[in-house]
Motif scaffolding. Sequence first.
Motif, PDB file in Angstrom:
ATOM      1  N   UNK A 186       0.816  -1.216   0.000  1.00 31.11           N
ATOM      2  CA  UNK A 186       0.000   0.000   0.000  1.00 31.11           C
ATOM      3  C   UNK A 186       0.850   1.266   0.000  1.00 31.11           C
ATOM      4  N   UNK A 187       2.062   1.199   0.524  1.00 32.28           N
ATOM      5  CA  UNK A 187       2.905   2.395   0.620  1.00 32.28           C
ATOM      6  C   UNK A 187       3.431   2.837  -0.734  1.00 32.28           C
ATOM      7  N   UNK A 188       3.586   1.916  -1.683  1.00 32.61           N
ATOM      8  CA  UNK A 188       4.153   2.278  -2.985  1.00 32.61           C
ATOM      9  C   UNK A 188       3.250   3.252  -3.738  1.00 32.61           C
ATOM     10  N   UNK A 189       1.958   2.912  -3.997  1.00 34.34           N
ATOM     11  CA  UNK A 189       1.119   3.903  -4.709  1.00 34.34           C
ATOM     12  C   UNK A 189       0.858   5.155  -3.884  1.00 34.34           C
ATOM     13  N   UNK A 190       0.751   5.010  -2.545  1.00 37.76           N
ATOM     14  CA  UNK A 190       0.515   6.184  -1.716  1.00 37.76           C
ATOM     15  C   UNK A 190       1.703   7.151  -1.769  1.00 37.76           C
ATOM     16  N   UNK A 191       2.908   6.605  -1.765  1.00 36.83           N
ATOM     17  CA  UNK A 191       4.104   7.455  -1.838  1.00 36.83           C
ATOM     18  C   UNK A 191       4.170   8.200  -3.153  1.00 36.83           C
ATOM     19  N   UNK A 192       3.916   7.514  -4.260  1.00 36.49           N
ATOM     20  CA  UNK A 192       3.955   8.177  -5.561  1.00 36.49           C
ATOM     21  C   UNK A 192       2.860   9.227  -5.681  1.00 36.49           C
ATOM     22  N   UNK A 193       1.686   8.929  -5.139  1.00 36.98           N
ATOM     23  CA  UNK A 193       0.578   9.895  -5.215  1.00 36.98           C
ATOM     24  C   UNK A 193       0.906  11.170  -4.452  1.00 36.98           C
ATOM     25  N   UNK A 194       1.396  11.014  -3.223  1.00 32.63           N
ATOM     26  CA  UNK A 194       1.756  12.196  -2.433  1.00 32.63           C
ATOM     27  C   UNK A 194       2.936  12.932  -3.052  1.00 32.63           C
ATOM     28  N   UNK A 195       3.885  12.209  -3.609  1.00 27.51           N
ATOM     29  CA  UNK A 195       5.050  12.854  -4.196  1.00 27.51           C
ATOM     30  C   UNK A 195       4.658  13.722  -5.386  1.00 27.51           C
ATOM     31  N   UNK A 196       3.732  13.243  -6.216  1.00 29.14           N
ATOM     32  CA  UNK A 196       3.303  14.038  -7.378  1.00 29.14           C
ATOM     33  C   UNK A 196       2.413  15.191  -6.942  1.00 29.14           C
TER      34      UNK A 196
END
Length: 469
Positions: A186-196
């Motif tokens: 779950x952290x992978x898509x959440x990290x990319x979403x917040x980063x963008x």
Amino acid sequence: MTAYPAWTPASRPGIIPLHPLTFGTILGRSFSALRQNPRVLLGFALVVQTVAYLVVIAAVLAVMWASFSRLDTLTEGTEEYDTVLAGSIGLVAVTGFVLGLAAGALSVIVQGIVVLEVTHAAVAEKLTLGALWRQLKPAAWRLIGYSLLVVLVVTAIVALVVLGVVGVAVVAPPAAIALSILIVVAAIPLTWWLMIKLLLAPSAIIVEHATILQALSRSWTLTRGRFWPALGVILVISVIFGAVAQVVSLPFSFLSAGLTTIIAPTGAAEPTAVIGVLVTVLLAQMVTLLLQSVAVVVQSTATALIYIDCRMRREGLDLDLLAYVERRDAGATALADPYREHVGRAIAPRGWPGAPAGYAAYPPAPGYPAYGAYPGEPVYSAPGAYPAQPGAYPLQPGVPGASPAAAPGAYPVVPQPPAVAPHSEVAQPATPAAGPDAPAEGEASAPPSATNWAAPGAPQDADRESPWS
């Protein structure tokens, strides 16, 4: 004497076209921007990265030597020895973490310089490093504070998650393993979403001199509707540099193994150690620093281009940039910063349905549509113009059947001479004296008027209707 306007040269092209950008333009210009000002972009990034790397390595080695040298005075296996060993390991870890934050702060300064350079290169301006630093200086501390805040928040979240997983592992180890896998996935898509979503916050701090909270809000707003293109650009750049780093590391590994086999075929410890340090550490780290510097510049350039593209689409920044370039090239001085003139301005959508990506029209003049009348689109008219008449032009005053009120503001009609039917009995003007150019007897004294001519077999004027009726 007629006065002609002064000649103005064509505007100098920047590194990007001044209209909303496509995915390929952003990705391609992120790499080609290095050629615009390599001394500032790559040179400054390389120097900062090298200095940061050397300072961190030197400081960590000094702390390691000062802390672990105390173990030589203690007996191994005693409680005091274990306590000093644990304290030394913790001190080195804390030192590395703190110095890593400092190196990250320096990387943010590099990003700030690159973003400012790209904003000027977009309008064909090339500044020195000193001029760019004077522009960045008012926002430098906010930029560093933002980067440190992000690092601390991420560290706190990771620490809480690790403590939670450890707590679950004490009670139920299988559940802790399953929870760890779920958290990582779950952290992978959440990290990319917040980063963008927060990608443009540093650009807002640098260009607009926004506060940290304002920058977070601006980034969240500007990336709305542009999330996937921004994610694609950053992801492609990350994959490219990751692949390049793997490819570059292979030759050094083969070179180290080959030299070690040639110089120390028996596997002696001393020559092998020397070759390993010289080849796999020094040369590999030099190439790594170069790649990291290029990666920082390219990613920062891509971030700046995404920021400019989002503002073009939402706030019409391209129109401000075009106006700035035209006034500057016409000789105007003391111009305002076009990136700070209309921050947060909302504009109507431009272009027409199904327009090519990246197309944007100029804002309409009062009373005109925002885009041209293409098939299936409404047609507007300017205030004071004739009302739309299906299949006919508006009537003019003075024309039979027209009313002055039917067409307000119409142009006056030039009065025409009365029509004279051919072969009529209307009195003709006196015939001039005979001469070489006089008409022969029986011919008309003047050519027929264009208003009373009719084709053979067509009805005469009295039987025809006026085209204005």
